[in-house]
Scaffold this active site. Sequence first.
Site, short mmCIF file in Angstrom:
data_model
loop_
_atom_site.label_atom_id
_atom_site.label_comp_id
_atom_site.label_asym_id
_atom_site.label_seq_id
_atom_site.Cartn_x
_atom_site.Cartn_y
_atom_site.Cartn_z
N ASP A 51 9.45 4.28 12.99
CA ASP A 51 10.05 2.98 13.73
C ASP A 51 11.42 2.71 13.20
OD1 ASP A 51 8.95 2.23 11.40
OD2 ASP A 51 7.49 0.66 12.21
N ASP A 102 0.93 -1.05 -0.13
CA ASP A 102 0.06 -0.03 0.16
C ASP A 102 0.99 1.18 0.23
OD1 ASP A 102 0.93 0.14 2.65
OD2 ASP A 102 -0.74 -0.97 3.49
N ASP A 146 1.65 4.91 1.66
CA ASP A 146 1.34 5.66 2.79
C ASP A 146 2.23 7.14 2.40
OD1 ASP A 146 0.48 3.82 4.63
OD2 ASP A 146 2.41 3.05 4.30
#
Length: 460
Positions: free
Chosen positions: A152, A66, A68
Amino acid sequence: MNKKNKAASATFEQPIILTRDQHPVSRQLLSPSALKVLYRLNKSGFDAYLVGGGVRDILLGLEPKDFDIATNATPDEIKALFRNCRLIGRRFRLAHIVFGREIIEVATFRGHHDSASDKEKSCKKTSKQSEHGMLLRDNIYGTIDEDAERRDFTINALYYSTKDFKVYDFANGVQDVNDRVIRLIGDPETRYREDPVRMLRAIRFATKLDMTISDGTKAPIKELSSLMANIPAARMFEEFLKMFISGKAVANFEQLRHYNLFGYFFPAVDQALNQDSDEQALLLAFIMLAMGNTDKRINNDQRVTPAFLFAAMLWYPLQKHIQQIKVTSQLTPQDVFFAALNEVMPEQQRSIAIPKRFQAVIKDIWILQDKLERREGKRAFKAFEHPKFRAGYDFLLLRAQIEATPELEELAKWWTDFQEVSNDGRVQMVKTVKAPQGGKRRNPKRRRKPTNQSNAKTVD
Ligand code: ATP
Ligand code: MG
């Protein structure tokens, strides 16, 4: 500053910039919807970048799952630009721009939550930490370099701009992509305390992308594993799907066990696996086969239902409860089953919030195991017409393969044949079936007797 230390200290002054000829990201590799969102944000005067898996996967030569996007537009500003926009999330307020089945996730640049105490005073709903250091809310907005520090892993802090076609690498992520290393940005312990799910994400990216977790990122996981107990069951369901319904269930399962994290998904299974017994070996073989089959199906683009894996994971814990209830009560087999179900399910729900629709299928798969055994008269045809027959049959095959008793093997073969022969053949097959022992007890007329009803209550 040395590049390796840059990610560790997480102070990003200047990103490494890769010009168009120095990286493989191109507009053809992005979805038209992602491009539309990037262009519209840019045209309206905002900064907007493709970030995360979209850039990382293209650098790795993979197709992103996907797309982002990160921007300096606030959620309300994003909403004002797109009619097909929904604002979601409390912990992280995000915009989802919906294009049919595709959702483009747009996040406003995150700022530093720890230096935000002044801002927080004026705006209470921006950032909040639990007593364990867990971020309950992280909605302080900032600049792109601050946003990069809040991400992260180094490989996830790469930003691609459709304005200048450059990749901005804030944490030396391109180097880590090339070296195939998963490395947390900043101090690992602090980052895990802020969000323990990052421990799962480290494992997931390592198995999915065939990378290794860096020593520093790996080191605190076992010790901090208990932080997982603070993750809400609804989020654990999402993480369960990513871990186990992604084509890498076996690899993730092995890593989760290695890091003492599996028990936060399935406490009863984990406990049983940690006991040294014959049952333990059987359980392990059974769930490994179920996960292996799930992986194969996903990798062959076949449909899977999470309910099947849940049914497999909890089958032996269910059998254990059934045995215990049997010795302490006089219930009919059916009532014993429901009593055991009413113990196993709520216990599991405390770890993973399994949506009702899947719970119903898990129950169907289990009930079918009994129905597939009782084939006399019209029963075989009824079971065959059951909407979840196929899942129930597949589950029976799994049991037969692992338990390998002559009865189960014969039963599995019987049902395989039943599906292959003509209707007349089926009628013939049913004629040769004998009612299993103990079948009389399941006479439906008897079950309705009030004595059984009162028995059932003693177990509740
Ligand atoms: P994929 O979508 O392929 O699983 P992804 O990296 O895109 O991988 P997402 O969950 O879609 O992962 O998140 C998008 C990006 O948001 C990540 O790349 C990362 O930069 C950031 N992110 C997501 N979850 C966290 C988290 N728990 N802590 C910090 N940053 C996160
Ligand atoms: Mg993503």
